[in-house]
Scaffold this motif. Sequence first.
Motif, mmCIF file in Angstrom:
data_model
loop_
_atom_site.group_PDB
_atom_site.id
_atom_site.type_symbol
_atom_site.label_atom_id
_atom_site.label_comp_id
_atom_site.label_asym_id
_atom_site.label_seq_id
_atom_site.Cartn_x
_atom_site.Cartn_y
_atom_site.Cartn_z
ATOM 1 N N ALA A 82 48.137 -38.689 -7.658
ATOM 2 C CA ALA A 82 49.511 -38.881 -8.122
ATOM 3 C C ALA A 82 50.362 -37.656 -7.785
ATOM 4 O O ALA A 82 51.528 -37.779 -7.380
ATOM 5 N N ARG A 83 49.765 -36.473 -7.937
ATOM 6 C CA ARG A 83 50.479 -35.237 -7.594
ATOM 7 C C ARG A 83 50.813 -35.210 -6.097
ATOM 8 O O ARG A 83 51.938 -34.896 -5.696
ATOM 9 N N GLY A 84 49.826 -35.543 -5.273
ATOM 10 C CA GLY A 84 50.044 -35.547 -3.830
ATOM 11 C C GLY A 84 51.058 -36.585 -3.396
ATOM 12 O O GLY A 84 51.873 -36.343 -2.497
ATOM 13 N N ASP A 85 51.017 -37.748 -4.022
ATOM 14 C CA ASP A 85 51.990 -38.802 -3.687
ATOM 15 C C ASP A 85 53.409 -38.362 -4.038
ATOM 16 O O ASP A 85 54.359 -38.649 -3.296
ATOM 17 N N ASP A 86 53.565 -37.679 -5.173
ATOM 18 C CA ASP A 86 54.878 -37.184 -5.586
ATOM 19 C C ASP A 86 55.415 -36.187 -4.546
ATOM 20 O O ASP A 86 56.565 -36.275 -4.098
ATOM 21 N N PHE A 87 54.562 -35.251 -4.157
ATOM 22 C CA PHE A 87 54.946 -34.272 -3.135
ATOM 23 C C PHE A 87 55.324 -34.969 -1.833
ATOM 24 O O PHE A 87 56.363 -34.659 -1.216
ATOM 25 N N THR A 88 54.494 -35.905 -1.394
ATOM 26 C CA THR A 88 54.716 -36.593 -0.118
ATOM 27 C C THR A 88 56.042 -37.342 -0.117
ATOM 28 O O THR A 88 56.829 -37.257 0.842
ATOM 29 N N THR A 89 56.293 -38.082 -1.191
ATOM 30 C CA THR A 89 57.539 -38.842 -1.300
ATOM 31 C C THR A 89 58.759 -37.912 -1.211
ATOM 32 O O THR A 89 59.711 -38.169 -0.473
ATOM 33 N N ARG A 90 58.704 -36.830 -1.959
ATOM 34 C CA ARG A 90 59.849 -35.906 -1.990
ATOM 35 C C ARG A 90 60.008 -35.149 -0.663
ATOM 36 O O ARG A 90 61.126 -34.895 -0.211
ATOM 37 N N ALA A 91 58.869 -34.796 -0.051
ATOM 38 C CA ALA A 91 58.934 -34.110 1.243
ATOM 39 C C ALA A 91 59.589 -35.012 2.281
ATOM 40 O O ALA A 91 60.434 -34.559 3.085
ATOM 41 N N ARG A 92 59.218 -36.273 2.308
ATOM 42 C CA ARG A 92 59.790 -37.203 3.283
ATOM 43 C C ARG A 92 61.270 -37.434 3.016
ATOM 44 O O ARG A 92 62.069 -37.606 3.955
ATOM 45 N N GLU A 93 61.650 -37.416 1.752
ATOM 46 C CA GLU A 93 63.066 -37.597 1.409
ATOM 47 C C GLU A 93 63.916 -36.445 1.950
ATOM 48 O O GLU A 93 64.967 -36.669 2.554
ATOM 49 N N VAL A 94 63.441 -35.200 1.773
ATOM 50 C CA VAL A 94 64.248 -34.068 2.253
ATOM 51 C C VAL A 94 64.226 -33.992 3.781
ATOM 52 O O VAL A 94 65.212 -33.576 4.404
ATOM 53 N N CYS A 95 63.126 -34.429 4.385
ATOM 54 C CA CYS A 95 63.046 -34.404 5.841
ATOM 55 C C CYS A 95 63.931 -35.495 6.468
ATOM 56 O O CYS A 95 64.481 -35.301 7.567
ATOM 57 N N ASP A 96 64.058 -36.628 5.771
ATOM 58 C CA ASP A 96 64.911 -37.707 6.267
ATOM 59 C C ASP A 96 66.388 -37.410 6.029
ATOM 60 O O ASP A 96 67.256 -38.078 6.563
ATOM 61 N N GLY A 97 66.619 -36.418 5.154
ATOM 62 C CA GLY A 97 67.937 -35.862 4.953
ATOM 63 C C GLY A 97 68.959 -36.718 4.291
ATOM 64 O O GLY A 97 70.145 -36.481 4.335
#
Length: 440
Positions: free
Chosen positions: A425-440
Amino acid sequence: MKDGFDLVIGLGLSGRSVIRYLTDQEMPVRALDTRDAPAGLDQLRADFPNLKIHTGGFKKGWLEKARRLIVSPGVAISTPAIAEQVVAGKEVIGDIELFARAASEPVVAITGSNAKSTVTTLLGQVAEACSMSPGIGGNLGVPALELLDDRARLYVLELSSFQLETTYSLSADVATILNVSQDHLDRYASFADYVAAKQRIYDGCQVAVWNRDDLATRPSVAVPRQISFGTHPESDYRLDGDNGLLLCRGEPLLRLDELALTGRHNAMNILAVMAMSDALGLNRDKALATVKAFTGLPHRCQMVAEAGGVRWFNDSKATNVGATLAALTGIGESIDGKVILVAGGQGKGQDFSPLAEPARQYLRAALLMGEDRQALAEGMSAAPCELVTDMAAAVARAHALAQPGDAVLLSPACASFDMYSGFAARGDDFTTRAREVCDG
């Protein structure tokens, strides 16, 4: 065997597999769990309507009357109610011991503080490529007892120190301790006790594969054959970082740039897999093709996003210092820029000071959250550390700090239960947020 029943203690994944196995064997069995309402209880009652189940604590009468106790890995055998039965001479075993008594095909047993799931999965894929129909599981995925199958020609088991505590007759054909670092010190009285639990994997084995860079992995008992791996010049399977090669007794096996995985820690994992594959006599060409194509497991140094020359890595499975040390060093060595580390959670009594030097060397910043974030900051005091409230704040700050050539690495060195249901769950949270900032 005396009249009576087997008492299964702990109704998690392994406990339920024991109940199914014993019931299929038409053995009398009862079960208990110290939790009031363990997950899956209603389904267990539906599947086994005649099974006597006690929840909410130990039932002394059952403990005393049982002919043997089969204890789940999550329950310490030092628990007073169980320890009393050990002192009284009662047999106390786990699911892996039941498996060992039933398995008729060769067994590879894999443990370590870190990377055991990656190595188990990859060796399993090598065995599949070599048409061995392997049973792959244990502490990872499928419980060992559910792997028993007449079609399997090999079993590849990931084993935890907790499982090894209650295992006596595994006698693996090939056994390995990949590495040992501080972990589970909330359960063991000392680091030495933790190492001793790991060392049980070598009892009765035919071939011991150990890490020459980590002497705690060397067999403390006599074994018929030893094979070592590592960066040490005397390693049988060696990483030559200067020349970018993996070697077997001085002969080239692979170039590092042929691998889908990056980082020194992954090179060590592949050396261990090749050492075990060769020890088993598996086809080397098929093994090499398999390891070259392997891209890793979720939440284990998995690249999840990339934008603006910055790569984002989810290593949420790194729940101890050794795992974070491996990831930080492995990625730090392989990039042109710096690492921004997202870490913290429940520290389990660990000493964080081993992170100080690689943090000083590789970090642009450490963004620390969770219960033991202050202790982690003190351990990495040589590096710029910032305390953040949660993952959203950590990812936003990492995005602001990162420069082209950098890597943002979630590698917490801690358990996740202060903030999440688990590392996934921790990793999924990080992944989701990382992709959001990368997609801008």
